[in-house]
Design a protein around this motif. Sequence first.
Motif, PDB file in Angstrom:
ATOM      1  N   ARG A 222       0.211   7.354  15.878  1.00 24.72           N
ATOM      2  CA  ARG A 222       1.009   6.114  15.623  1.00 24.72           C
ATOM      3  C   ARG A 222       1.379   5.446  17.221  1.00 24.72           C
TER       4      ARG A 222
ATOM      5  N   THR B 168      -1.925   2.690  12.159  1.00 19.28           N
ATOM      6  CA  THR B 168      -1.195   2.679  11.444  1.00 19.28           C
ATOM      7  C   THR B 168      -1.822   2.845  10.039  1.00 19.28           C
TER       8      THR B 168
ATOM      9  N   ASP C  99      -6.031   0.357  14.255  1.00 17.05           N
ATOM     10  CA  ASP C  99      -6.325  -0.373  12.705  1.00 17.05           C
ATOM     11  C   ASP C  99      -6.814  -1.837  13.296  1.00 17.05           C
TER      12      ASP C  99
ATOM     13  N   THR D 271      -4.027  -4.322  13.041  1.00 12.49           N
ATOM     14  CA  THR D 271      -2.956  -4.624  13.839  1.00 12.49           C
ATOM     15  C   THR D 271      -3.307  -5.458  15.035  1.00 12.49           C
TER      16      THR D 271
ATOM     17  N   PRO E 276      -4.099  -2.145   5.874  1.00 16.10           N
ATOM     18  CA  PRO E 276      -3.161  -0.889   5.799  1.00 16.10           C
ATOM     19  C   PRO E 276      -2.327  -0.672   4.476  1.00 16.10           C
TER      20      PRO E 276
END
Lengths: 147, 147, 105, 105
Positions: free
Chosen positions: B27, B32, B128, B131, B145
């Motif tokens: 994280r 994510t 990701d 993001t 996600p």
Amino acid sequence: MSVQFELRCPVSADLAFIRDLVRVCGRYAGLTGERLDHLVLAVNEAVTNVLDHGGAAGSVTARGTQDGIIVEILDFAGRLSAGHLGGARVDPTGAHGFGLWVIQRLCDGVSLEQTGLGSLLSLHMNHDPATSVRHLGRAGRERQPAH
Amino acid sequence: MSVQFELRCPVSADLAFIRDLVRVCGRYAGLTGERLDHLVLAVNEAVTNVLDHGGAAGSVTARGTQDGIIVEILDFAGRLSAGHLGGARVDPTGAHGFGLWVIQRLCDGVSLEQTGLGSLLSLHMNHDPATSVRHLGRAGRERQPAH
Amino acid sequence: MSVIAIAGEVDKTNSAELADYVERIRRPRDHVIFDLAELTFLDSSGLHVLLSCARTCADDDADVHLAAAQGSPARLLHVTGVDVRLPTYVTTEHAIATVLATRTS
Amino acid sequence: MSVIAIAGEVDKTNSAELADYVERIRRPRDHVIFDLAELTFLDSSGLHVLLSCARTCADDDADVHLAAAQGSPARLLHVTGVDVRLPTYVTTEHAIATVLATRTS
Ligand SMILES: Nc1ncnc2c1ncn2[C@@H]1O[C@H](COP(=O)(O)OP(=O)(O)O)[C@@H](O)[C@H]1O
Ligand SMILES: Nc1ncnc2c1ncn2[C@@H]1O[C@H](COP(=O)(O)OP(=O)(O)O)[C@@H](O)[C@H]1O
């Protein structure tokens, strides 16, 4: 709970990350509630001091023990002294810092060692007594976890 | 997100603890949703293999990179081979194991190196795409996600 | 009276920002109520912001009131004795009511 | 029909236990519905338990049905193609209804 572990990460400016890691380790070492929060705050203060007053470089090591957890904060600059620890005062007017006071107030044990790599501050925190059936007497009432 | 970190812990039987740590690191490295879950599962499989087929001793190292995270699983026994990786098949009847197949399917990059300390399996996982604003085109739709 | 809600985590990486914000918001002679209901982490540098605001307020006869602190921040206020030194309330409504009552008396 | 709910995290440290449990619960010729709604983690050893149950079932003409998988477990079922090989349902109610319908037909 009895499996030993050791975890190391560098002191970095991301205090939130270090708090998250310490929280995972502390929980794994059997701390809960208030005592887990205290450990997280104490480590946060010690790491902040490395960034503020030390060399801004060092490492954080968390190690499971029979009784709980030890978190060691190594400051490569090596300028944290026993005098600093002994001189720590709480000052509710806020005229002075009290990170070192809070650390010593919250942890079950605090020790400082000057090593070849720098000053090593060790914070000891035992399991929450309230989670241990054997201790569920007076100690259990004195230290209720938050939830 | 750009602050580098490196975190090391021993392979232990407590897989849940290792999963929690990997989750915190992933994280922090910017992963994510689905990609974070995939990383956690891949590391879990690799560590399980060290416990099952290796020497049950080794270490897990997580390191932040420009693009995401690298998690290295070192097996001191040193018996994990390229042949094992190359021979991995998925077998939906479940007659054979498919941990190594899952690892290679889920990670963005997998490499194996024989070192003096043992066999070192490196798992790479990028941020990701969803993001990252720059990648919000086709890739963003392909890999949503979970939340 | 200024009610300032502080949410999330306050540590050394953002406490200076908080201090600036508090200084910008507060009007002279205003009582300040810190609504801490959504505050999940407070380090000693964040606590300094609250205390230094209390000192500024004291200079023009106003008070800082601490309301609704939970969990770890509440415990920091407690172990440092700050919750005894500054008026502290379980809810923000209670703090507001008290300040209003003081004003009209 | 046996409905077996699996909750929490299944990994190598508890998958053998799960296998024992499944074997003890299932009666011969029973269809098995795994209710995975509360399952938060499933590793390959846990998936093996589901697949080996499917093989046992197949031996006496029964099926394993997977219901309500979420998050990480759902993705493992998907990338391995297990969700195509075994009948898979969004809800456990749906799985039960389907098994009942098969029986009466
Ligand atoms: N890692 C460190 N290296 C050198 N000096 C330190 C270190 N940590 C603390 N100190 C000294 O101890 C003093 C008290 O620290 P502390 O109680 O944490 O309050 P503050 O950081 O707000 O000053 C500091 O002002 C500093 O002089
Ligand atoms: N760390 C390791 N050391 C030695 N052999 C390994 C290791 N990891 C995997 N292997 C070999 O690769 C095979 C395939 O592994 P995997 O796909 O994870 O399935 P499973 O573990 O269920 O057998 C194993 O059966 C083993 O022979």
